[in-house]
Design an enzyme around this catalytic site. Structure first.
Site, PDB file in Angstrom:
ATOM      1  N   GLU A 145      20.659   6.420  -6.163  1.00 18.89           N
ATOM      2  CA  GLU A 145      20.038   6.207  -7.476  1.00 18.89           C
ATOM      3  C   GLU A 145      20.771   5.100  -8.245  1.00 18.89           C
ATOM      4  O   GLU A 145      20.159   4.347  -9.001  1.00 18.89           O
ATOM      5  CB  GLU A 145      20.013   7.532  -8.262  1.00 18.89           C
ATOM      6  CG  GLU A 145      18.984   8.489  -7.664  1.00 18.89           C
ATOM      7  CD  GLU A 145      19.324   9.953  -7.784  1.00 18.89           C
ATOM      8  OE1 GLU A 145      20.196  10.326  -8.588  1.00 18.89           O
ATOM      9  OE2 GLU A 145      18.705  10.753  -7.037  1.00 18.89           O
TER      10      GLU A 145
ATOM     11  N   GLY B 286      15.612  14.406  -3.147  1.00 20.23           N
ATOM     12  CA  GLY B 286      14.680  14.909  -4.156  1.00 20.23           C
ATOM     13  C   GLY B 286      13.247  15.004  -3.670  1.00 20.23           C
ATOM     14  O   GLY B 286      12.337  15.267  -4.451  1.00 20.23           O
TER      15      GLY B 286
ATOM     16  N   LYS C 208      23.565  15.176 -11.386  1.00 20.21           N
ATOM     17  CA  LYS C 208      22.840  13.989 -11.893  1.00 20.21           C
ATOM     18  C   LYS C 208      22.766  14.077 -13.436  1.00 20.21           C
ATOM     19  O   LYS C 208      23.690  14.612 -14.043  1.00 20.21           O
ATOM     20  CB  LYS C 208      21.463  13.881 -11.241  1.00 20.21           C
ATOM     21  CG  LYS C 208      21.561  13.990  -9.719  1.00 20.21           C
ATOM     22  CD  LYS C 208      20.310  13.662  -8.983  1.00 20.21           C
ATOM     23  CE  LYS C 208      20.561  13.866  -7.490  1.00 20.21           C
ATOM     24  NZ  LYS C 208      19.472  13.378  -6.650  1.00 20.21           N
TER      25      LYS C 208
ATOM     26  N   GLU D 280      23.153   9.973   3.090  1.00 18.24           N
ATOM     27  CA  GLU D 280      22.012  10.479   2.337  1.00 18.24           C
ATOM     28  C   GLU D 280      20.806   9.587   2.571  1.00 18.24           C
ATOM     29  O   GLU D 280      20.674   8.544   1.917  1.00 18.24           O
ATOM     30  CB  GLU D 280      22.349  10.466   0.848  1.00 18.24           C
ATOM     31  CG  GLU D 280      23.704  11.073   0.596  1.00 18.24           C
ATOM     32  CD  GLU D 280      23.799  11.641  -0.788  1.00 18.24           C
ATOM     33  OE1 GLU D 280      24.585  12.543  -0.957  1.00 18.24           O
ATOM     34  OE2 GLU D 280      23.052  11.191  -1.680  1.00 18.24           O
TER      35      GLU D 280
ATOM     36  N   ASN E 263      25.838  17.732  -7.082  1.00 14.77           N
ATOM     37  CA  ASN E 263      25.584  16.537  -7.894  1.00 14.77           C
ATOM     38  C   ASN E 263      24.521  16.882  -8.930  1.00 14.77           C
ATOM     39  O   ASN E 263      23.338  16.918  -8.614  1.00 14.77           O
ATOM     40  CB  ASN E 263      25.121  15.387  -6.988  1.00 14.77           C
ATOM     41  CG  ASN E 263      24.782  14.141  -7.803  1.00 14.77           C
ATOM     42  OD1 ASN E 263      25.142  14.053  -8.981  1.00 14.77           O
ATOM     43  ND2 ASN E 263      24.096  13.191  -7.182  1.00 14.77           N
TER      44      ASN E 263
ATOM     45  N   HIS F  57      25.826   6.243  -4.955  1.00 12.83           N
ATOM     46  CA  HIS F  57      24.640   7.085  -4.775  1.00 12.83           C
ATOM     47  C   HIS F  57      23.396   6.178  -4.785  1.00 12.83           C
ATOM     48  O   HIS F  57      23.345   5.188  -5.507  1.00 12.83           O
ATOM     49  CB  HIS F  57      24.562   8.124  -5.897  1.00 12.83           C
ATOM     50  CG  HIS F  57      23.539   9.172  -5.622  1.00 12.83           C
ATOM     51  ND1 HIS F  57      22.207   8.978  -5.861  1.00 12.83           N
ATOM     52  CD2 HIS F  57      23.659  10.412  -5.080  1.00 12.83           C
ATOM     53  CE1 HIS F  57      21.543  10.060  -5.487  1.00 12.83           C
ATOM     54  NE2 HIS F  57      22.400  10.948  -5.014  1.00 12.83           N
TER      55      HIS F  57
ATOM     56  N   SER G  21      17.710  16.961  -0.106  1.00 15.34           N
ATOM     57  CA  SER G  21      16.907  18.190  -0.061  1.00 15.34           C
ATOM     58  C   SER G  21      17.604  19.335   0.675  1.00 15.34           C
ATOM     59  O   SER G  21      16.965  20.102   1.405  1.00 15.34           O
ATOM     60  CB  SER G  21      15.515  17.919   0.540  1.00 15.34           C
ATOM     61  OG  SER G  21      14.811  17.013  -0.277  1.00 15.34           O
TER      62      SER G  21
HETATM   63  P1  PGA Z   1      18.577  16.508  -3.710  1.00 17.90           P
HETATM   64  O1  PGA Z   1      19.620  15.332  -4.100  1.00 17.90           O
HETATM   65  O2  PGA Z   1      19.409  17.618  -3.112  1.00 17.90           O
HETATM   66  O3  PGA Z   1      17.921  16.867  -4.987  1.00 17.90           O
HETATM   67  O4  PGA Z   1      17.651  15.926  -2.686  1.00 17.90           O
HETATM   68  C1  PGA Z   1      20.541  14.931  -3.168  1.00 17.90           C
HETATM   69  C2  PGA Z   1      21.453  13.849  -3.686  1.00 17.90           C
HETATM   70  O5  PGA Z   1      21.779  13.738  -4.866  1.00 17.90           O
HETATM   71  O6  PGA Z   1      21.904  13.071  -2.889  1.00 17.90           O
END
Ligand code: PGA
Length: 249
Positions: free
Chosen positions: A97, A173, A12, A167, A10, A95, A212
């Site tokens: 976000e 992140g 983003k 998640e 992903n 997601h 992560s």
């Molecule tokens: P990340 O993001 O690996 O940077 O923690 C995970 C995600 O987009 O769900």
């Protein structure tokens, strides 16, 4: 039945044409196990470029979001049938976000899942609890309500065509990965929820872990009985680390 291993990158709102070309050059010639399927998820302006650049048979291109509407006056939005028209067959929906910054509620997410499915697109549906919800012992309740909204909208049977990604919001992140044991416990709880409704759907459902994930922890996570793959944000932008993950799972 052994479920396939899935690795989702992903990106983003990151990445550009240079990253697409460098990542494609590396991954296209990579020895990826036939049991592993990789999804590259760039921002929408790059979907077609990525679709042309990634030629490895185990690699698919995926979108990051769609509108809950079919078409019309919704400036800035992308519809499921546009993705279909461009031969993009996968989309991330829900997601955290999107839930946090764009008011994607459980109901809107359920509508987006419905639009994707009715256009023949496989949704990668993300669910997860916040740190506070976990501390308050609400994890299962939160996950079930996120899932139930989608079941109510599209019906349980449609979960044959949905990939789930668990998640925990606190792990995204943050560098705080859920330990393989905690992740497994939650994945088992999700699978158990489905098992009470329909054993076949539960057995076949792919449940990914996101939050992560990196080259060190990905193997241990995937070794857990109910973890079928990983959804990776930050590390999926790093060509060396991401190709190591894809080639060693
Ligand atoms: P990340 O993001 O690996 O940077 O923690 C995970 C995600 O987009 O769900």
């Amino acid at each position: 039945m052994k479920r396939k291993t899935i690795v989702v990158a992903n990106w983003k709102m990151n990445g550009d044409s240079v990253l697409i070309n460098t990542m494609a050059e590396r991954l296209n010639s990579l020895d990826i196990s036939p049991n592993v399927t990789v999804f590259i998820t760039p921002s929408s302006p790059y979907l077609m470029m990525a679709n042309n650049a990634f030629t490895h048979k185990n690699i698919n291109i995926c979108a990051q979001n769609i509108s809950q509407f079919d078409s019309g006056a919704y400036t800035g939005e992308i519809s499921a049938n546009m993705l279909k028209d461009l031969t993009i067959n996968y989309v991330i929906i829900g997601h955290s976000e999107r839930r946090m910054y764009y008011q994607d509620t459980n109901v809107i997410i359920a509508e987006k899942v419905k639009r994707a499915l009715s256009n023949g697109i496989t949704p990668i549906l993300c669910i997860g609890e916040t740190e506070q919800q976990r501390e308050d012992g609400l994890t299962e309740q939160v996950l079930v309500s996120q899932l139930q909204a989608v079941i109510d909208e599209v019906g349980l049977d449609k979960f044959n065509n949905i990939i789930l990604s668990y998640e925990p919001v606190w792990a995204i992140g943050s560098g705080k990965t859920a330990s393989p044991e905690i992740a497994q416990e939650t994945h088992a709880c999700i699978r158990n929820f489905f098992s009470k409704l329909n054993k076949n759907i539960s057995a076949e459902l792919s449940i990914l872990y996101g939050g992560s994930v990196n080259a060190e922890n990905s193997k241990k996570l995937i070794a857990q009985a109910d973890i079928d793959g990983v959804l990776i944000g930050g590390v999926s932008l790093k060509v060396d680390d991401f190709s190591t993950i894809c080639s060693t799972l």
